[in-house]
Design an enzyme around this catalytic site. Structure first.
Site, PDB file in Angstrom:
ATOM      1  N   ARG A 214       0.845  -1.184   0.000  1.00  0.00           N
ATOM      2  CA  ARG A 214       0.000   0.000   0.000  1.00  0.00           C
ATOM      3  C   ARG A 214       0.885   1.240   0.000  1.00  0.00           C
ATOM      4  O   ARG A 214       1.903   1.300   0.690  1.00  0.00           O
ATOM      5  CB  ARG A 214      -0.923   0.027   1.219  1.00  0.00           C
ATOM      6  CG  ARG A 214      -2.085  -0.968   1.156  1.00  0.00           C
ATOM      7  CD  ARG A 214      -3.101  -0.536   0.091  1.00  0.00           C
ATOM      8  NE  ARG A 214      -4.305  -1.355   0.087  1.00  0.00           N
ATOM      9  CZ  ARG A 214      -4.473  -2.444  -0.648  1.00  0.00           C
ATOM     10  NH1 ARG A 214      -3.481  -2.868  -1.423  1.00  0.00           N
ATOM     11  NH2 ARG A 214      -5.618  -3.103  -0.627  1.00  0.00           N
ATOM     12  N   GLU A 243      -2.558   7.837  -4.879  1.00  0.00           N
ATOM     13  CA  GLU A 243      -2.782   6.883  -5.960  1.00  0.00           C
ATOM     14  C   GLU A 243      -4.165   7.106  -6.562  1.00  0.00           C
ATOM     15  O   GLU A 243      -5.135   7.158  -5.811  1.00  0.00           O
ATOM     16  CB  GLU A 243      -2.672   5.457  -5.435  1.00  0.00           C
ATOM     17  CG  GLU A 243      -2.726   4.390  -6.522  1.00  0.00           C
ATOM     18  CD  GLU A 243      -2.492   2.981  -5.999  1.00  0.00           C
ATOM     19  OE1 GLU A 243      -3.343   2.121  -6.265  1.00  0.00           O
ATOM     20  OE2 GLU A 243      -1.459   2.761  -5.332  1.00  0.00           O
ATOM     21  N   HIS A 262      -0.156  -0.176 -10.106  1.00  0.00           N
ATOM     22  CA  HIS A 262      -0.928  -1.147  -9.319  1.00  0.00           C
ATOM     23  C   HIS A 262      -1.327  -2.341 -10.188  1.00  0.00           C
ATOM     24  O   HIS A 262      -2.496  -2.736 -10.242  1.00  0.00           O
ATOM     25  CB  HIS A 262      -2.174  -0.491  -8.712  1.00  0.00           C
ATOM     26  CG  HIS A 262      -2.555  -1.098  -7.386  1.00  0.00           C
ATOM     27  ND1 HIS A 262      -3.014  -0.351  -6.327  1.00  0.00           N
ATOM     28  CD2 HIS A 262      -2.556  -2.383  -6.948  1.00  0.00           C
ATOM     29  CE1 HIS A 262      -3.286  -1.140  -5.295  1.00  0.00           C
ATOM     30  NE2 HIS A 262      -3.004  -2.380  -5.648  1.00  0.00           N
TER      31      HIS A 262
END
Length: 301
Positions: A214, A243, A262
């Site tokens: 994360r 993000e 991602h």
């Protein structure tokens, strides 16, 4: 046993079939004992679905920080996450990022003229894995052919294949020894920002930070400073904070940074891993067996 599958306007066929393979029936929410949730991720949406009949909720992702912060995660009903379901594919991505870093691919990919060979051998590098869940365990297995000594940071007390094990509150002891620091920990109030200026100062000047967990685990401004000043060798990031990473952000311009948006868990593998977890847990729920990936309300993962 009856299981309600929430997937927004239309059911996701892969999850419907997984429920049936596990021995469950897909029924309207008001008739369900359990809920396989695949919705917007909005805490209010999920909270509104938790009627008195619901005894178990299966969540679609490994990270549950947004729901935990909103107080949705409770002991009753039981919540399970997809923790461990995506470990092998994310570990594979982490290995790819480390290999790319060793061979200087981030710099060479940006180059517009021939340059000297500055690549290094990855085999034998010391790898610290901070967070030894499904990703960490899978990564240790992938590293075996490379002969990499692994320092595993985990509170479980065991990490097969690791040369050294440290508890989470002593993770900084691994940083001066590692050529690569792989971040694979859950994001909780306790771990948010666990990698900042203090931690980068402890890392080797040539070491790489690899984050496949994360973005919020890393203080982005401190990372940019460390990279610009050459305090660490580089960063390979599948996740960022913020993000998506905005256009024009400094991280995009640094030649010792490799960013993937991602993508560590390919979509086909995501659906396969989630369906397997749903099928297994539906069967366990019917049998009264312990569920895989149970989330602790107190710890937030």
């Amino acid at each position: 046993m009856s299981v309600a599958v929430h997937v927004g306007p239309e059911p996701v066929p892969a999850l419907v079939e997984a429920v049936r393979r596990g021995g469950g029936r897909v029924v309207p929410l008001e008739e369900a004992e359990a809920l396989v949730y695949y919705g917007s991720g909005d805490p209010g949406e999920l909270r509104g679905m938790l009627g008195e009949r619901i005894r178990w909720v299966q969540l679609p992702s490994a990270g549950v920080e947004r729901l935990a912060a909103a107080g949705v995660i409770t002991d009753e009903p039981v919540f399970t996450a997809a923790t461990g379901s995506y470990g092998p594919q994310v570990a594979e991505h982490a290995l790819a990022l480390m290999l790319a870093a060793a061979r200087e691919l981030p710099r060479y990919a940006r180059a517009t003229s021939w340059s000297p060979n500055g690549s290094a051998v990855f085999a034998g590098s010391t790898v610290a894995i901070v967070g030894h869940g499904g990703i960490g365990r899978a990564l240790v297995r992938l590293l075996e052919p490379f002969g990499c000594p692994v320092i595993a940071v985990t509170d479980r007390g065991d990490a097969p294949g690791a040369a050294r094990i440290l508890p989470r509150d002593r993770f900084r002891e691994a940083l001066p020894e590692a050529d690569y620091v792989v971040v694979a920990a859950p994001l909780t109030p306790r771990t948010r920002g666990m990698f900042g200026a203090r931690e980068f100062a402890l890392m080797r000047p040539g070491a790489w930070l690899v984050n496949v967990a994360r973005g919020g685990l890393v203080v982005t401004a401190d990372l940019v400073d460390a990279l610009r000043e050459g305090r660490i060798g580089g960063a390979a990031l599948d996740v960022t904070d913020p993000e998506p990473l905005p256009d024009g952000h400094p991280l995009w311009t640094l030649d010792n940074v490799l960013i993937t948006p991602h993508t560590a868990n390919p979509r086909a593998a995501y659906w396969r891993g989630l369906a397997e977890r749903v099928e297994d847990n539906v069967r366990r729920f019917a049998e009264g067996a312990p569920l895989e990936g149970r989330v602790s309300p107190s710890e937030g993962f």
